[in-house]
Design a protein around this motif. Structure first.
Motif, PDB file in Angstrom:
ATOM      1  N   TYR A 200       0.840  -1.197   0.000  1.00 49.39           N
ATOM      2  CA  TYR A 200       0.000   0.000   0.000  1.00 49.39           C
ATOM      3  C   TYR A 200       0.880   1.254   0.000  1.00 49.39           C
ATOM      4  CZ  TYR A 200      -4.036  -2.929   1.030  1.00 49.39           C
ATOM      5  OH  TYR A 200      -5.027  -3.873   0.963  1.00 49.39           O
ATOM      6  N   SER A 201       0.379   2.313  -0.584  1.00 44.49           N
ATOM      7  CA  SER A 201       1.071   3.593  -0.572  1.00 44.49           C
ATOM      8  C   SER A 201       0.625   4.383   0.645  1.00 44.49           C
ATOM      9  CB  SER A 201       0.737   4.372  -1.858  1.00 44.49           C
ATOM     10  OG  SER A 201       1.320   5.657  -1.812  1.00 44.49           O
ATOM     11  N   CYS A 202       1.596   4.714   1.508  1.00 45.58           N
ATOM     12  CA  CYS A 202       1.255   5.428   2.758  1.00 45.58           C
ATOM     13  C   CYS A 202       1.984   6.760   2.867  1.00 45.58           C
ATOM     14  CB  CYS A 202       1.598   4.556   3.967  1.00 45.58           C
ATOM     15  SG  CYS A 202       0.696   3.008   4.058  1.00 45.58           S
ATOM     16  N   ILE A 203       3.331   6.707   2.938  1.00 48.55           N
ATOM     17  CA  ILE A 203       4.084   7.940   3.207  1.00 48.55           C
ATOM     18  C   ILE A 203       5.259   8.158   2.264  1.00 48.55           C
ATOM     19  CG2 ILE A 203       3.471   8.010   5.655  1.00 48.55           C
ATOM     20  CD1 ILE A 203       6.287   6.831   6.231  1.00 48.55           C
ATOM     21  N   GLY A 204       5.499   7.295   1.291  1.00 54.46           N
ATOM     22  CA  GLY A 204       6.661   7.440   0.424  1.00 54.46           C
ATOM     23  C   GLY A 204       7.851   6.694   0.990  1.00 54.46           C
ATOM     24  N   SER A 205       8.865   6.455   0.157  1.00 53.83           N
ATOM     25  CA  SER A 205      10.007   5.638   0.577  1.00 53.83           C
ATOM     26  C   SER A 205      11.033   6.413   1.392  1.00 53.83           C
ATOM     27  CB  SER A 205      10.695   5.020  -0.648  1.00 53.83           C
ATOM     28  OG  SER A 205      11.090   6.046  -1.563  1.00 53.83           O
ATOM     29  N   ASP A 206      11.278   7.669   1.068  1.00 56.69           N
ATOM     30  CA  ASP A 206      12.289   8.443   1.806  1.00 56.69           C
ATOM     31  C   ASP A 206      11.907   8.658   3.264  1.00 56.69           C
ATOM     32  OD1 ASP A 206      13.894   8.541  -0.410  1.00 56.69           O
ATOM     33  OD2 ASP A 206      13.228  10.517  -1.057  1.00 56.69           O
ATOM     34  N   PRO A 207      10.661   9.082   3.558  1.00 60.63           N
ATOM     35  CA  PRO A 207      10.291   9.238   4.972  1.00 60.63           C
ATOM     36  C   PRO A 207      10.379   7.941   5.772  1.00 60.63           C
ATOM     37  CG  PRO A 207       8.714  10.361   3.566  1.00 60.63           C
ATOM     38  CD  PRO A 207       9.588   9.539   2.667  1.00 60.63           C
ATOM     39  N   MET A 208      10.217   6.792   5.107  1.00 60.00           N
ATOM     40  CA  MET A 208      10.281   5.518   5.815  1.00 60.00           C
ATOM     41  C   MET A 208      11.634   5.333   6.494  1.00 60.00           C
ATOM     42  SD  MET A 208       8.167   2.954   6.392  1.00 60.00           S
ATOM     43  CE  MET A 208       7.014   2.923   5.015  1.00 60.00           C
ATOM     44  N   GLN A 209      12.678   5.928   5.896  1.00 64.63           N
ATOM     45  CA  GLN A 209      14.014   5.831   6.471  1.00 64.63           C
ATOM     46  C   GLN A 209      14.168   6.655   7.744  1.00 64.63           C
ATOM     47  OE1 GLN A 209      16.949   6.661   3.411  1.00 64.63           O
ATOM     48  NE2 GLN A 209      15.782   5.531   1.888  1.00 64.63           N
ATOM     49  N   GLU A 210      13.153   7.459   8.050  1.00 64.60           N
ATOM     50  CA  GLU A 210      13.192   8.292   9.257  1.00 64.60           C
ATOM     51  C   GLU A 210      12.411   7.665  10.414  1.00 64.60           C
ATOM     52  OE1 GLU A 210      15.079  10.992   9.421  1.00 64.60           O
ATOM     53  OE2 GLU A 210      15.681  10.506   7.363  1.00 64.60           O
ATOM     54  N   LEU A 211      11.942   6.422  10.248  1.00 62.05           N
ATOM     55  CA  LEU A 211      11.118   5.798  11.295  1.00 62.05           C
ATOM     56  C   LEU A 211      11.855   5.689  12.613  1.00 62.05           C
ATOM     57  CD1 LEU A 211       8.909   2.868   9.948  1.00 62.05           C
ATOM     58  CD2 LEU A 211       8.208   5.091  10.828  1.00 62.05           C
ATOM     59  N   VAL A 212      13.105   5.236  12.575  1.00 63.45           N
ATOM     60  CA  VAL A 212      13.883   5.117  13.814  1.00 63.45           C
ATOM     61  C   VAL A 212      14.034   6.480  14.467  1.00 63.45           C
ATOM     62  CG1 VAL A 212      16.156   4.595  14.787  1.00 63.45           C
ATOM     63  CG2 VAL A 212      15.123   3.033  13.138  1.00 63.45           C
ATOM     64  N   SER A 213      14.339   7.468  13.643  1.00 58.85           N
ATOM     65  CA  SER A 213      14.557   8.821  14.151  1.00 58.85           C
ATOM     66  C   SER A 213      13.303   9.389  14.814  1.00 58.85           C
ATOM     67  CB  SER A 213      15.005   9.732  13.004  1.00 58.85           C
ATOM     68  OG  SER A 213      15.102  11.069  13.425  1.00 58.85           O
ATOM     69  N   ILE A 214      12.146   9.264  14.149  1.00 54.46           N
ATOM     70  CA  ILE A 214      10.933   9.856  14.736  1.00 54.46           C
ATOM     71  C   ILE A 214      10.472   9.063  15.953  1.00 54.46           C
ATOM     72  CG2 ILE A 214       9.240   8.627  13.300  1.00 54.46           C
ATOM     73  CD1 ILE A 214       7.667  11.313  13.245  1.00 54.46           C
ATOM     74  N   SER A 215      10.676   7.740  15.946  1.00 53.40           N
ATOM     75  CA  SER A 215      10.316   6.940  17.117  1.00 53.40           C
ATOM     76  C   SER A 215      11.100   7.404  18.337  1.00 53.40           C
ATOM     77  CB  SER A 215      10.583   5.457  16.836  1.00 53.40           C
ATOM     78  OG  SER A 215      10.417   4.694  18.012  1.00 53.40           O
ATOM     79  N   LYS A 216      12.407   7.574  18.170  1.00 49.85           N
ATOM     80  CA  LYS A 216      13.255   8.024  19.280  1.00 49.85           C
ATOM     81  C   LYS A 216      12.929   9.452  19.680  1.00 49.85           C
ATOM     82  CE  LYS A 216      17.172   4.950  18.396  1.00 49.85           C
ATOM     83  NZ  LYS A 216      18.601   4.846  18.013  1.00 49.85           N
ATOM     84  N   PHE A 217      12.621  10.296  18.690  1.00 50.22           N
ATOM     85  CA  PHE A 217      12.297  11.693  18.968  1.00 50.22           C
ATOM     86  C   PHE A 217      11.067  11.792  19.863  1.00 50.22           C
ATOM     87  CE2 PHE A 217      10.000  15.610  17.950  1.00 50.22           C
ATOM     88  CZ  PHE A 217      10.988  16.566  18.138  1.00 50.22           C
ATOM     89  N   VAL A 218      10.029  11.033  19.520  1.00 53.89           N
ATOM     90  CA  VAL A 218       8.791  11.087  20.307  1.00 53.89           C
ATOM     91  C   VAL A 218       9.014  10.487  21.692  1.00 53.89           C
ATOM     92  CG1 VAL A 218       6.399  10.301  20.442  1.00 53.89           C
ATOM     93  CG2 VAL A 218       7.312  11.109  18.268  1.00 53.89           C
ATOM     94  N   HIS A 219       9.774   9.393  21.773  1.00 52.17           N
ATOM     95  CA  HIS A 219      10.119   8.840  23.091  1.00 52.17           C
ATOM     96  C   HIS A 219      10.805   9.905  23.952  1.00 52.17           C
ATOM     97  CE1 HIS A 219       8.925   4.703  22.925  1.00 52.17           C
ATOM     98  NE2 HIS A 219       9.728   4.360  21.951  1.00 52.17           N
ATOM     99  N   GLU A 220      11.744  10.624  23.340  1.00 51.78           N
ATOM    100  CA  GLU A 220      12.530  11.615  24.073  1.00 51.78           C
ATOM    101  C   GLU A 220      11.640  12.761  24.548  1.00 51.78           C
ATOM    102  OE1 GLU A 220      15.806  13.276  25.875  1.00 51.78           O
ATOM    103  OE2 GLU A 220      15.717  11.317  24.888  1.00 51.78           O
ATOM    104  N   ILE A 221      10.809  13.294  23.649  1.00 55.03           N
ATOM    105  CA  ILE A 221       9.935  14.413  24.000  1.00 55.03           C
ATOM    106  C   ILE A 221       8.954  14.000  25.100  1.00 55.03           C
ATOM    107  CG2 ILE A 221       8.080  15.899  23.162  1.00 55.03           C
ATOM    108  CD1 ILE A 221      10.740  16.834  22.187  1.00 55.03           C
TER     109      ILE A 221
END
Length: 541
Positions: A258-279
């Motif tokens: 399925y098309s959800c968010i594009g391929s480039d943003p998918m590479q930011e999953l680790v980053s955003i997961s950690k960012f939200v944990h931190e905040i």
């Protein structure tokens, strides 16, 4: 072209209902910016009718130049017995200035009669009036059919009546909610299929995780025809949480097509997961699928050997596409492949035919049997390997140390450490006070070594953990001490094990300092103070 699934993030509203999760207005704005960069279609900012903080958020978020996301406000259907235009909560949705609103309404007859204490017919009218009012104000309206699956299983006819009433009023999307989180994937799939046959409006899914099935249930709903998916980053939410978008996105897009968010943003999953944990001030789960530190960590020797040849043997997806990376752990389960991979990762050159390789593996197993745990202390592991390879990474030698603790009646406890070390054939002895024996040892050792290695002042201890290894021995139990250190740029962990907590702490402390010296030596060559050294045996306290 892949079929589109629209992603609706409710971290800022439903996610904050999780125990221990609290976000300020500025926190929510920061997360909203990241969610927009990720490419989610909707960001639910909160319930403007419930508290001033959420209304403040809607004011502030207007300043963001969002590229991908529509800010959405959350609310409920009108109250029983009043007009939709007179309902203060519905009017606050309009006042928030959003272009889209999600309102929930009851679809389980039990809730209508017992929780709302109104008639089934009045509830249907509440759904219709509320959606129609918001549509007349120009808003996109998402109807969250609360408790839909429980309602369907108990009174299918009424649950369907409720969502048909939402469709009649002009809802843009009807989201079926497994509010209690107790449904099973097959139930979800069958019910969504039935709904898809009865409504023409877009169908969405909103699952809670009380049965550990929120992600599985959401995937089942999408397979059955749902094209709007609600969830939260890291699965935050009330009770056991909501469907975890960090797991849903790669499953939907990379595995189901399925098309959800594009391929480039998918590479930011680790980053955003950690960012939200931190905040949110939450500790990330190491074993969190896709993005956790252990998600692609390999320990068993045979597994590592296979992964290094063909990663797909023990990895279901390439870690790089998520922003993660492969890790090889070293433990008593390690084989030659683990050691060779780890050595290369740390910049060491090992020949697999060198007899020292086998010696190193046997030494690691021996130390782990004593209670050492090198997975969590890679700095100590590197020092051990270098020592076994014959490298001199000593820098200083201990002559002796003493710990003096004084407590008189109600007076405060005072602790002093005396340390005597040898550096370059010179002996220096210092003493220092501290907040407990380990802190006092740290201060005294720093004073002693600072004359020779000024770089010691650039490092500090950032964490200290103690674990009892054999509880059955009570106060005589062996303990494991883990110390995390930092120089402001990098962090490293070291370990010590002993039946004496002070000795275990000493070993971990010494390793942390030696590792720092070694890294500095590799980078620049340690600058030694060009002054006259103190006479042997002088007490610098």
């Amino acid at each position: 072209m892949n079929k589109q699934v629209r992603i609706y993030d409710t971290t800022l509203r439903d996610g904050t209902q999780g125990e221990g999760v609290s976000l300020s207005v500025d926190d929510k704005v920061k997360i909203a910016r990241k969610l927009d960069e990720l490419g989610v279609h909707y960001i639910e900012g909160g319930w403007p009718g419930s508290n001033p903080k959420d209304m403040n958020f809607f004011d502030k978020v207007k300043e963001l130049d969002l590229q991908n996301s529509v800010i959405t406000a959350f609310g409920s259907t009108r109250r029983s017995g009043i007009k939709a235009s007179d309902d203060p909560n519905l009017n606050r949705l309009i006042q928030s200035g959003v272009k889209a609103a999600a309102i929930f309404g009851k679809t389980w007859d039990f809730h209508v009669t017992e929780a709302l204490q109104t008639t089934l017919e009045e509830n249907l009218q509440m759904i219709y009036d509320s959606i129609l009012f918001l549509k007349e104000q120009g808003l996109e309206v998402i109807f969250d059919a609360e408790h839909f699956f429980d309602g369907y299983k108990n009174n299918e006819e009424y649950a369907i009546q409720a969502i048909l009433k939402a469709q009649e009023a002009g809802a843009d999307c009807i989201t079926l909610c497994d509010t209690n989180g107790g449904s099973l994937p097959k139930e979800i799939e069958d019910i969504v299929k039935d709904v898809k046959e009865k409504v023409s409006t877009q169908v969405g899914i909103h699952c809670h995780n009380d049965g550990e099935l929120a992600v599985a249930n959401t995937l089942s709903a999408v397979r059955a025809g749902a094209s709007h998916v609600q969830g939260t980053i890291n699965g935050y939410g009330e009770r056991c949480g909501n469907a975890n978008l960090v797991s849903l996105l790669p499953n939907l897009q990379l595995k189901m097509g399925y098309s959800c968010i594009g391929s480039d943003p998918m590479q930011e999953l680790v980053s955003i997961s950690k960012f939200v944990h931190e905040i949110a001030n939450q500790v990330p789960a190491s074993n969190q699928p896709f993005v956790g530190n252990s998600a692609f960590a390999h320990k068993g020797g045979m597994h590592v050997s296979a992964v290094l040849k063909h990663p797909e043997t023990y990895e279901h997806i390439k870690p790089e596409v998520l922003g993660n990376k492969r890790r090889v752990l070293v433990s008593e389960l390690s084989g030659q492949s683990n050691l060779m991979f780890k050595a290369e990762e740390m910049g060491l050159t090992l020949d697999k035919n060198d007899p020292k390789v086998k010696e190193i593996i046997e030494k690691i197993k021996e130390m782990e049997n004593l209670g050492y745990h090198y997975e969590a202390a890679e700095a100590s592991f590197l020092l051990l390997v270098k020592k076994l390879l014959g490298e001199d990474i000593t820098f200083f030698e201990l002559d002796h140390f003493k710990i003096l603790t004084d407590k008189e009646s109600s007076d405060e406890l005072t602790t002093e450490a005396v340390v005597k070390v040898k550096v370059n054939e010179e002996v220096v002895m210092t003493a220092a006070e501290g907040n407990g024996p380990v802190n006092a040892l740290d201060h005294a050792l720093r004073k002693a070594l600072g004359e020779f290695y000024p770089v010691i002042h650039k490092m500090y201890l950032s964490d200290y953990k103690v674990r009892v290894l054999d509880e059955g021995e009570a106060t005589a139990s062996k303990v494991r001490v883990l110390i995390e250190s930092s120089d402001g740029r990098n962090t490293w962990s070291t370990i010590g094990v002993s039946g004496n907590i002070i000795e275990a702490s000493w070993h971990a402390l010494v390793d942390s300092i030696r590792y720092h010296f070694m890294k500095q030596d590799e980078e620049l060559e340690i600058i030694k103070k060009d002054t006259v050294k103190p006479p042997v045996g002088v007490n610098n306290h």
